[in-house]
Design an enzyme around this catalytic site. Sequence first.
Site, short mmCIF file in Angstrom:
data_model
loop_
_atom_site.label_atom_id
_atom_site.label_comp_id
_atom_site.label_asym_id
_atom_site.label_seq_id
_atom_site.Cartn_x
_atom_site.Cartn_y
_atom_site.Cartn_z
CB SER A 170 4.93 5.50 4.30
OG SER A 170 5.15 6.40 5.12
CG ASP B 289 -2.63 3.22 6.72
OD1 ASP B 289 -2.67 2.74 5.89
OD2 ASP B 289 -3.78 3.95 6.95
CG HIS C 56 -0.97 6.13 4.79
ND1 HIS C 56 -2.12 6.01 4.83
CD2 HIS C 56 -0.53 6.95 5.74
CE1 HIS C 56 -2.67 6.68 5.90
NE2 HIS C 56 -1.71 7.15 6.36
CG ASN D 171 -1.91 1.31 1.25
OD1 ASN D 171 -2.41 1.78 0.26
ND2 ASN D 171 -1.95 1.99 2.55
N1 NHR Z 1 -6.56 -3.24 5.30
C1 NHR Z 1 -5.97 -3.62 6.16
N2 NHR Z 1 -6.23 -4.66 6.79
N3 NHR Z 1 -4.48 -3.00 6.36
C2 NHR Z 1 -4.18 -2.01 5.87
O1 NHR Z 1 -2.87 -1.27 6.11
C3 NHR Z 1 -4.89 -1.39 4.71
C4 NHR Z 1 -6.16 -1.91 4.27
C5 NHR Z 1 -7.13 -1.15 3.51
C6 NHR Z 1 -6.62 -0.17 2.87
C7 NHR Z 1 -5.24 1.97 2.72
C8 NHR Z 1 -5.22 2.83 3.63
C9 NHR Z 1 -4.49 3.96 3.64
O2 NHR Z 1 -3.54 4.15 2.75
C10 NHR Z 1 -5.48 0.60 3.40
C11 NHR Z 1 -4.56 -0.08 4.31
C12 NHR Z 1 -9.18 3.30 3.97
C13 NHR Z 1 -9.32 3.36 5.23
C14 NHR Z 1 -10.62 3.59 5.73
O3 NHR Z 1 -11.00 4.09 6.99
C15 NHR Z 1 -8.24 3.43 6.08
C16 NHR Z 1 -7.02 3.05 5.39
C17 NHR Z 1 -6.73 3.08 4.26
C18 NHR Z 1 -7.81 3.01 3.30
N4 NHR Z 1 -11.73 3.23 4.93
C19 NHR Z 1 -13.13 3.32 5.13
C20 NHR Z 1 -13.84 1.87 5.39
O4 NHR Z 1 -14.89 1.85 6.04
C21 NHR Z 1 -13.97 3.84 3.93
C22 NHR Z 1 -13.45 5.15 3.91
C23 NHR Z 1 -14.27 5.97 2.53
O5 NHR Z 1 -14.66 5.25 1.95
O6 NHR Z 1 -13.88 7.03 2.37
O7 NHR Z 1 -13.24 0.87 4.79
O8 NHR Z 1 -5.09 5.24 4.05
C1 GAR Z 2 -2.93 9.03 -2.85
O1 GAR Z 2 -2.26 10.28 -2.32
C2 GAR Z 2 -2.77 7.89 -2.04
O2 GAR Z 2 -1.66 8.02 -1.14
C3 GAR Z 2 -3.90 8.19 -0.99
O3 GAR Z 2 -4.95 8.43 -1.99
C4 GAR Z 2 -4.57 9.07 -3.04
C5 GAR Z 2 -4.93 8.27 -4.39
O4 GAR Z 2 -4.34 9.06 -5.44
N1 GAR Z 2 -4.41 6.79 -0.41
C6 GAR Z 2 -4.99 6.72 0.39
O5 GAR Z 2 -5.76 7.84 1.04
C7 GAR Z 2 -5.77 5.51 0.73
N2 GAR Z 2 -6.55 5.62 1.98
P1 GAR Z 2 -4.34 8.23 -6.95
O6 GAR Z 2 -6.03 7.74 -7.05
O7 GAR Z 2 -4.37 9.40 -7.87
O8 GAR Z 2 -3.41 7.39 -6.99
#
Ligand code: NHR
Ligand code: GAR
Length: 229
Positions: free
Chosen positions: A141, A150, A114, A112
Site C-alpha cells: 500500500s 501506517d 508499506h 510511504n
Molecule cells: N511515522 C509516522 N508518524 N507515521 C507513519 O505512518 C510512518 C512513520 C515512520 C515510518 C514506515 C512504516 C512502514 O511502512 C513509516 C510510517 C518503522 C516502524 C518501526 O516500528 C514502523 C512502521 C514503519 C517504519 N520502527 C522502529 C522505531 O522504533 C525501529 C525498527 C527498526 O529499526 O528495525 O522507530 O512499515
Molecule cells: C520494502 O518492502 C518496503 O515496503 C518495506 O521495506 C522494504 C524496503 O525495501 N518498508 C518497511 O518495512 C517500512 N517499515 P527497499 O529498501 O529495497 O526499497
Amino acid sequence: MSGAPRDGVVVLISGRGSNLQAIIDAVRAGQVPADIRAVISSEPGTPGLARARTAGIPSHVVNFRDFTTREEFDRALMQQIDGYQPRLVVLAGFMRILGKNFIDHYAGRLLNIHPSLLPEFPGLNTHARALRNGAKYHGASVHFVTHEVDGGPVIIQAVIPVLPDDSPETLAEGVLNQEHRIYPLAIQWFLEGRLSIEDGRVLLDGQPRPEQGLFQRESTPGDIPAGPI
Ligand code: NHR
Ligand code: GAR
C-alpha cells in the site's frame, strides 16, 4: 535537460533502496515528472546510498544513533530535507517512526510504501504475519503519512496471491515487484496534482481510486533483484 522546472522530491531510506531505484528509473524513463534532489538514509553505509551516488543524486546520512532523543533526530532530518525545498517527501523503506512536529511540517506531502494490504498488518514483519494468519492475498500500500503509523489515507494498493509454498522471503519478493510498479505511479499522480483527500479518503481525478485487480507472481523483465547490489 530543458523544459519546465520539475518539482523537487527528497527520498528517505534506511537500507537496500530498491524502491528508490524504481523511482529513479521511472524519472529517467519520463514517467515521473520529478527532480530527485536528495536521498537521506537513517543508516550509514546502506546499498541505497550507493544507488543515489551512482545516479548522481546528493546523498546524506542522518544516523539516529547520533541523537539522544527522537525529536532531535526528527529536527536534524527536517533541516536536511528543507535545504532542498522539496514539494514531496517520500519514505522508501524508511525504518524510524517520525514524531508530531515532523508529520505536521510535511502534512499532505509525505508518502510511504508499506508491505501489506493496509489496514491489515501495520508495523513490522508483515510477510511472516500474513503467512501465520493464513492470508490468501497479500500486497503493498502507498499511503499519505499521518500521526497514526501506517494509518494514513491509502493512495493505491497492489494485491498478489499467497502461494502454498511461500516463505516470508518469497512472499516479500512477490510484494516488492509490485511495490516497484505502484510507488512510481503514486508519485506521478501526486506530482501531476491528481490526488485529493475527502473525508479521509484519497481521490484520483476526483474519483475513488480505480480497482487494480490481482497481479501475477512472476517477476517481470527488468525487475530489480532482491538483496544487496
Ligand atoms: N511515522 C509516522 N508518524 N507515521 C507513519 O505512518 C510512518 C512513520 C515512520 C515510518 C514506515 C512504516 C512502514 O511502512 C513509516 C510510517 C518503522 C516502524 C518501526 O516500528 C514502523 C512502521 C514503519 C517504519 N520502527 C522502529 C522505531 O522504533 C525501529 C525498527 C527498526 O529499526 O528495525 O522507530 O512499515
Ligand atoms: C520494502 O518492502 C518496503 O515496503 C518495506 O521495506 C522494504 C524496503 O525495501 N518498508 C518497511 O518495512 C517500512 N517499515 P527497499 O529498501 O529495497 O526499497
